[in-house]
Design a protein around this motif. Structure first.
Motif, PDB file in Angstrom:
ATOM      1  N   LYS A  49      35.596  49.284  36.918  1.00  0.00           N
ATOM      2  CA  LYS A  49      36.078  49.547  38.268  1.00  0.00           C
ATOM      3  C   LYS A  49      37.604  49.419  38.345  1.00  0.00           C
ATOM      4  N   GLU A  50      38.113  48.424  37.677  1.00  0.00           N
ATOM      5  CA  GLU A  50      39.554  48.168  37.736  1.00  0.00           C
ATOM      6  C   GLU A  50      40.375  49.294  37.131  1.00  0.00           C
ATOM      7  N   ASP A  51      39.768  50.034  36.231  1.00  0.00           N
ATOM      8  CA  ASP A  51      40.516  51.081  35.536  1.00  0.00           C
ATOM      9  C   ASP A  51      40.838  52.275  36.415  1.00  0.00           C
ATOM     10  N   VAL A  52      40.234  52.322  37.598  1.00  0.00           N
ATOM     11  CA  VAL A  52      40.616  53.371  38.540  1.00  0.00           C
ATOM     12  C   VAL A  52      42.039  53.110  39.039  1.00  0.00           C
ATOM     13  N   VAL A  53      42.348  51.852  39.198  1.00  0.00           N
ATOM     14  CA  VAL A  53      43.666  51.465  39.716  1.00  0.00           C
ATOM     15  C   VAL A  53      44.666  51.279  38.586  1.00  0.00           C
ATOM     16  N   LEU A  54      44.226  50.613  37.529  1.00  0.00           N
ATOM     17  CA  LEU A  54      45.117  50.290  36.404  1.00  0.00           C
ATOM     18  C   LEU A  54      44.796  51.172  35.215  1.00  0.00           C
ATOM     19  N   ASN A  55      45.751  51.926  34.763  1.00  0.00           N
ATOM     20  CA  ASN A  55      45.495  52.758  33.599  1.00  0.00           C
ATOM     21  C   ASN A  55      45.761  51.989  32.315  1.00  0.00           C
ATOM     22  N   ASP A  56      45.196  52.481  31.261  1.00  0.00           N
ATOM     23  CA  ASP A  56      45.313  51.862  29.943  1.00  0.00           C
ATOM     24  C   ASP A  56      46.784  51.630  29.589  1.00  0.00           C
ATOM     25  N   PRO A  57      47.148  50.387  29.279  1.00  0.00           N
ATOM     26  CA  PRO A  57      48.546  50.072  29.007  1.00  0.00           C
ATOM     27  C   PRO A  57      49.069  50.621  27.679  1.00  0.00           C
ATOM     28  N   THR A  58      48.192  50.887  26.751  1.00  0.00           N
ATOM     29  CA  THR A  58      48.634  51.250  25.404  1.00  0.00           C
ATOM     30  C   THR A  58      49.454  52.544  25.343  1.00  0.00           C
ATOM     31  N   THR A 109      44.933  42.351  45.725  1.00  0.00           N
ATOM     32  CA  THR A 109      43.713  41.952  45.025  1.00  0.00           C
ATOM     33  C   THR A 109      44.074  41.100  43.819  1.00  0.00           C
ATOM     34  N   ALA A 110      43.635  39.865  43.854  1.00  0.00           N
ATOM     35  CA  ALA A 110      44.023  38.917  42.814  1.00  0.00           C
ATOM     36  C   ALA A 110      43.630  39.391  41.419  1.00  0.00           C
ATOM     37  N   SER A 111      42.392  39.831  41.283  1.00  0.00           N
ATOM     38  CA  SER A 111      41.917  40.206  39.957  1.00  0.00           C
ATOM     39  C   SER A 111      42.718  41.385  39.401  1.00  0.00           C
ATOM     40  N   LEU A 112      43.119  42.281  40.285  1.00  0.00           N
ATOM     41  CA  LEU A 112      43.901  43.427  39.832  1.00  0.00           C
ATOM     42  C   LEU A 112      45.308  43.007  39.417  1.00  0.00           C
ATOM     43  N   ARG A 113      45.870  42.124  40.197  1.00  0.00           N
ATOM     44  CA  ARG A 113      47.199  41.630  39.836  1.00  0.00           C
ATOM     45  C   ARG A 113      47.156  40.989  38.467  1.00  0.00           C
ATOM     46  N   ALA A 114      46.109  40.237  38.229  1.00  0.00           N
ATOM     47  CA  ALA A 114      45.973  39.582  36.939  1.00  0.00           C
ATOM     48  C   ALA A 114      45.867  40.611  35.819  1.00  0.00           C
ATOM     49  N   ARG A 115      45.013  41.601  36.033  1.00  0.00           N
ATOM     50  CA  ARG A 115      44.835  42.645  35.017  1.00  0.00           C
ATOM     51  C   ARG A 115      46.146  43.378  34.772  1.00  0.00           C
ATOM     52  N   ASN A 116      46.899  43.557  35.820  1.00  0.00           N
ATOM     53  CA  ASN A 116      48.178  44.233  35.673  1.00  0.00           C
ATOM     54  C   ASN A 116      49.110  43.414  34.779  1.00  0.00           C
ATOM     55  N   LEU A 117      49.026  42.112  34.904  1.00  0.00           N
ATOM     56  CA  LEU A 117      49.880  41.262  34.088  1.00  0.00           C
ATOM     57  C   LEU A 117      49.467  41.322  32.615  1.00  0.00           C
TER      58      LEU A 117
ATOM     59  N   ALA B 110      41.567  37.796  26.764  1.00  0.00           N
ATOM     60  CA  ALA B 110      42.498  38.592  27.570  1.00  0.00           C
ATOM     61  C   ALA B 110      42.432  38.237  29.051  1.00  0.00           C
ATOM     62  N   SER B 111      41.219  38.137  29.568  1.00  0.00           N
ATOM     63  CA  SER B 111      41.092  37.897  31.006  1.00  0.00           C
ATOM     64  C   SER B 111      41.671  36.539  31.394  1.00  0.00           C
ATOM     65  N   LEU B 112      41.538  35.581  30.518  1.00  0.00           N
ATOM     66  CA  LEU B 112      42.075  34.256  30.810  1.00  0.00           C
ATOM     67  C   LEU B 112      43.595  34.248  30.773  1.00  0.00           C
ATOM     68  N   ARG B 113      44.140  34.945  29.791  1.00  0.00           N
ATOM     69  CA  ARG B 113      45.602  35.010  29.715  1.00  0.00           C
ATOM     70  C   ARG B 113      46.153  35.653  30.961  1.00  0.00           C
ATOM     71  N   ALA B 114      45.474  36.687  31.414  1.00  0.00           N
ATOM     72  CA  ALA B 114      45.920  37.372  32.621  1.00  0.00           C
ATOM     73  C   ALA B 114      45.855  36.442  33.823  1.00  0.00           C
ATOM     74  N   ARG B 115      44.731  35.767  33.959  1.00  0.00           N
ATOM     75  CA  ARG B 115      44.583  34.833  35.081  1.00  0.00           C
ATOM     76  C   ARG B 115      45.646  33.761  35.025  1.00  0.00           C
ATOM     77  N   ASN B 116      45.968  33.349  33.811  1.00  0.00           N
ATOM     78  CA  ASN B 116      46.999  32.332  33.662  1.00  0.00           C
ATOM     79  C   ASN B 116      48.338  32.842  34.177  1.00  0.00           C
ATOM     80  N   LEU B 117      48.607  34.098  33.905  1.00  0.00           N
ATOM     81  CA  LEU B 117      49.863  34.677  34.370  1.00  0.00           C
ATOM     82  C   LEU B 117      49.886  34.760  35.895  1.00  0.00           C
ATOM     83  N   GLU B 118      48.714  34.810  36.472  1.00  0.00           N
ATOM     84  CA  GLU B 118      48.660  34.855  37.932  1.00  0.00           C
ATOM     85  C   GLU B 118      49.191  33.577  38.547  1.00  0.00           C
TER      86      GLU B 118
END
Lengths: 186, 186
Positions: A49-58, A109-117, B110-118
DNA sequence: CCTAAACTGTCACCCCATGACACAAATATC
DNA sequence: GATATTTGTGTCATGGGGTGACAGTTTAGG
């Protein structure tokens, strides 16, 4: 009805729903229903679901890395990092409305912000050898300093993008980035 | 059998399992079984699986903020930020094994590192008024520059902690932080 | 000893995500 | 144009994280 076009259609619909109803409040079924596909098919276009908002960073990470690598050897490292983000402006200019929408959804959205990081972690890992090569000293020291500089640069990028969103895109990302990059060296 | 002690017991068991089997591979049922409680009860002590590894950023954020606020008014901002992290050393020294274990788990997921950055986002928001008050210029400019400086400082913190982990705690966090904070100003 | 609060397990449920399978459509091959 | 192959799809089943409701039990306090 090419695959890419279906994907875009799903993304557009989903982003709209996310923006007006919230990311967590919007379910996969909602999206699937809105597009007219089964919820299973959603995952055939997006791994999550998150990949709709966040595209693959690579892919973009590679561009950033290559851009940094292509800078002149005598250019100061901090300037190299600033230039590495140049290809990013282009993407924020292409479709400002969409870009702002994505940022809005992300920042609420917290989870998205985290994924973005997580993107930072990926990009930092990719940039490290390129940046470390431009520093002097022992391998250890160069690695360490490269990480610091890269993460600081990414922090500048993040704050600049947040500010861009706060101003509703009225100020150019490039301008904000330039401002941001001047601050640590003062 | 106080509430806090049960919580600690769950955390200890869970961290052990995470460390040897991986975070994603370890299920809530595994933890509950190991501790001898129902999986539902797990969530009565931790709001989410991730919270076993990552503690609530707010309490420590308050300490960091107050530490920064208590620094002399004429101290350079960058030094203030460095000092703000002093209370952190204490926690890494109390139980090095546990600290390293947490870092190990975090950095391999990965998910934990991201959450940590939050955590950064939370801390940055809390630190912003304190740091902005020490800068000059318009409100907007001060806010913006405060964000950049804070996020850069947090980047230093992160890289320093990562390095601390990489060296298995053989080098003091304080030393690594000092080193890290010198880099952007060079 | 008795009552009220805190704690617990069980059950039901929702959501995200993945694998398996059968089936229809598009495409390729002869 | 008939056949074979690939591709896409819906349906079903499963598993893991997380939450609410409820009844029973333990604990603390009077």
């Amino acid at each position: 009805m090419t695959r890419a076009s279906v994907r875009d259609q799903i993304a557009d619909r989903a982003l709209l729903l996310f923006d007006q109803n919230g990311f967590d409040e919007t379910t996969i079924d909602d999206i699937a229903l809105a597009v007219g596909i089964s919820s299973r098919s959603f995952f055939r276009y997006f791994p999550a679901k998150e990949d709709v908002v966040l595209n693959d960073p690579t892919p973009f990470g590679e561009i950033v890395r290559d851009t940094a690598a292509a800078r002149p050897a005598n250019e100061p490292v901090w300037a190299v990092l600033r230039r590495a983000f140049d290809p990013l402006h282009a993407t924020t200019v292409v479709d400002v409305t969409r870009g702002l929408r994505i940022m809005r959804i992300m920042m609420s959205t917290a989870s998205l912000r985290a994924r973005n990081l997580e993107k930072h972690i990926t990009w930092a890992a990719m940039l490290e050898p390129v940046i470390a090569a431009r520093l002097s000293g022992s391998d250890e020291s160069r690695r360490f300093r490269a990480q610091i500089l890269i993460h600081s640069a990414l922090a500048c990028l993040d704050v600049a993008l947040a500010e861009w969103t706060r101003r509703d895109g009225s100020t150019d990302v490039a301008t904000l980035l330039d401002e941001a990059f001047e601050i640590p060296n003062s």
